[in-house]
Design an enzyme around this catalytic site. Structure first.
Site, short mmCIF file in Angstrom:
data_model
loop_
_atom_site.label_atom_id
_atom_site.label_comp_id
_atom_site.label_asym_id
_atom_site.label_seq_id
_atom_site.Cartn_x
_atom_site.Cartn_y
_atom_site.Cartn_z
N LYS A 1 -5.03 -9.49 -6.57
CA LYS A 1 -6.50 -10.14 -5.68
C LYS A 1 -7.41 -8.54 -6.34
O LYS A 1 -6.87 -7.56 -6.36
CB LYS A 1 -6.39 -9.80 -4.34
CG LYS A 1 -5.77 -8.44 -4.06
CD LYS A 1 -6.05 -8.57 -2.20
CE LYS A 1 -5.98 -7.21 -1.54
NZ LYS A 1 -6.31 -6.91 -0.46
N LYS B 1 0.92 -0.91 0.68
CA LYS B 1 0.00 -0.01 0.07
C LYS B 1 0.74 1.45 0.54
O LYS B 1 0.53 2.45 -0.51
CB LYS B 1 -1.09 0.15 0.99
CG LYS B 1 -1.40 -0.84 1.12
CD LYS B 1 -2.81 -0.77 2.20
CE LYS B 1 -4.43 -1.77 2.36
NZ LYS B 1 -5.50 -1.82 2.63
N LYS C 1 -10.91 -3.03 -4.33
CA LYS C 1 -11.84 -1.71 -4.87
C LYS C 1 -10.70 -0.33 -5.26
O LYS C 1 -11.57 0.06 -5.80
CB LYS C 1 -12.16 -1.52 -3.37
CG LYS C 1 -13.37 -1.96 -2.78
CD LYS C 1 -12.91 -1.46 -0.84
CE LYS C 1 -13.80 -2.53 -0.48
NZ LYS C 1 -13.84 -1.87 1.11
P1 TYM Z 1 -11.04 -5.25 3.39
O1 TYM Z 1 -11.92 -3.79 3.87
O2 TYM Z 1 -10.06 -4.62 2.59
O3 TYM Z 1 -11.94 -6.23 2.83
C1 TYM Z 1 -12.93 -6.95 3.09
C2 TYM Z 1 -13.01 -8.48 3.61
O4 TYM Z 1 -12.93 -8.31 2.08
C3 TYM Z 1 -11.51 -10.12 2.52
N1 TYM Z 1 -11.34 -10.04 0.68
C4 TYM Z 1 -10.84 -10.64 0.15
N2 TYM Z 1 -11.35 -11.87 -0.26
C5 TYM Z 1 -11.05 -12.49 -0.82
N3 TYM Z 1 -10.36 -12.34 -2.46
C6 TYM Z 1 -10.34 -10.76 -2.06
N4 TYM Z 1 -9.89 -10.17 -3.62
C7 TYM Z 1 -10.87 -9.86 -1.37
N5 TYM Z 1 -10.57 -8.84 -1.18
C8 TYM Z 1 -11.31 -8.81 0.00
C9 TYM Z 1 -10.89 -9.28 3.10
O5 TYM Z 1 -9.67 -10.16 3.38
C10 TYM Z 1 -11.91 -8.79 4.91
O6 TYM Z 1 -12.08 -9.60 5.17
N6 TYM Z 1 -8.15 -4.76 7.86
C11 TYM Z 1 -9.13 -5.96 7.45
C12 TYM Z 1 -10.26 -4.52 7.71
C13 TYM Z 1 -10.04 -4.66 9.29
C14 TYM Z 1 -10.42 -6.53 9.69
C15 TYM Z 1 -9.79 -5.76 11.66
C16 TYM Z 1 -11.09 -7.61 9.79
C17 TYM Z 1 -9.97 -4.22 9.51
N7 TYM Z 1 -9.76 -4.82 11.70
C18 TYM Z 1 -10.33 -6.90 12.32
C19 TYM Z 1 -10.96 -9.04 10.69
C20 TYM Z 1 -10.59 -7.38 12.24
C21 TYM Z 1 -9.20 -5.52 5.84
O7 TYM Z 1 -9.10 -4.09 5.49
O8 TYM Z 1 -10.39 -6.01 5.09
#
Ligand code: TYM
Length: 334
Positions: free
Chosen positions: A198, A114, A201
């Protein structure tokens, strides 16, 4: 309902929810709410580690809540709230910043991705982002965390932080070591344009992803244009090892049609990818467009979504306050 288990997960409000979020996380969130107590958080404090326009952040927050509910989360069963509304997340993050080690954060690959080539210009928040994530989970003493594969390393760090806290403050088992729940086949849905990246967004081309709000027409066009392979569909997975785009389409099809990968290959081997694409588009349209329509419907009544967040915040705060009281005591804060 298993009272000894508690699920926590978070999603950033940074724009359209897409098929990766849906298959990698949301579907699991929905399944888990039937068996365990669940807390699902829209992590707005994580989102601002990269600059967000304030108005966009607000509307993305409501859209993410709408996405949660449209995908099947029930606000009467699961706690749904936004992170910044419970100040304990930020407070515990500070305490954990003092437990976590710089060497541990330096190993985080997502920061490297990032921050890009100019790390000096990344926000400090982006660097310590995984500590905030540990705080999210540990604030509730969550035992299980459903996430996609991209979050695995952050989960391992959360476990290390929990373990170090328990050791430093001589309180064995105070924080449970949270277990990641990562789906087997769809832990990493890839971009439709480049099977080595992957689905996300932040990728510029909207053709790289299926958004939950896409129309049937959008989905058909995106799948038609998706990169696949000029060979015919093979009869075994090994033949797809060096064909990530084709493997991705077949994996998505298998998941969404609930037909095992082996069976899909059995049935489709020798056919052109256009055959698979037509079927995949049909399945996606019937599963995703109702969710998108529901998102739009829910967004028409913002006061309802705000009410969901308010109720969720109240419930989350009770657990957070109780745990924080004990955490402060362990650390020696009066
Ligand atoms: P975020 O907002 O990027 O994504 C949300 C969830 O979607 C999953 N995900 C995917 N799974 C499969 N294939 C993909 N291409 C894909 N893109 C996204 C992510 O793995 C996630 O589960 N840091 C985290 C948010 C967070 C969090 C937490 C998660 C903050 N605090 C505590 C668990 C526990 C994030 O940026 O997810």
């Amino acid at each position: 309902m298993n009272k000894n288990k508690l699920v926590f997960s978070g999603v950033q409000p940074t724009g359209n929810l897409h098929l990766g979020n849906y298959l990698g996380a949301l579907k699991n969130f929905v399944a888990l709410q039937k068996e365990m107590e669940c807390i699902y958080c829209v992590v707005d404090l994580h989102a601002i580690t990269v600059f967000q326009k304030p108005e966009e952040l607000k509307s993305n927050l409501l859209e993410t809540v709408a996405g949660f509910i449209a995908a099947g989360l029930n606000p009467d069963k699961s706690i749904i709230f936004n992170q910044s509304s419970v100040s304990g997340h930020a407070e515990l993050a500070w305490i954990l910043n003092c437990v976590s080690r710089i060497g541990w954060l330096n190993r985080m690959t997502q920061f490297k991705d990032k921050a890009g080539s100019d790390k000096e210009k990344a926000s400090v928040g982006l660097y310590i982002y995984p500590n905030l994530m540990a705080a999210d989970i540990l604030l509730y003493k969550a035992t299980h965390v459903p996430v996609g594969a991209d979050q695995k390393q952050h989960l391992e760090l959360s476990r290390d932080i929990a373990q170090k806290f328990n050791n430093d403050f001589k309180c064995k088992d105070f924080f449970p070591l949270p277990e990641p729940l990562i789906p087997k086949n769809v832990s990493r849905i890839m971009s439709l344009r480049d099977g080595t990246k992957k689905m996300s967004k932040s990728e510029e081309s909207d053709y790289s992803r299926i958004n939950l709000k896409d129309s049937a027409d959008d989905i058909s066009k995106k799948i038609k244009k998706a990169k696949s392979d000029s060979d015919q569909i093979p009869d075994n997975l090994k033949a797809l090892e060096k064909k990530p785009e084709a493997l991705n389409l077949i994996t998505i099809y298998s998941e969404i049609s609930k037909i095992s990968l082996e069976k899909v290959l059995n049935e489709m081997s020798g056919k052109e990818y256009s055959f698979l694409k037509n079927k995949l588009a049909e399945h996606l349209i019937s599963e995703i467009t109702p969710v998108g329509k529901e998102v739009k419907k829910l967004l028409a009544d913002k006061s309802h979504l705000l009410q969901v967040l308010k109720k969720g915040k109240e419930k989350a705060s009770i657990i957070a306050e109780e745990n924080l009281k004990n955490i402060r005591e362990k650390v020696g804060l009066i």
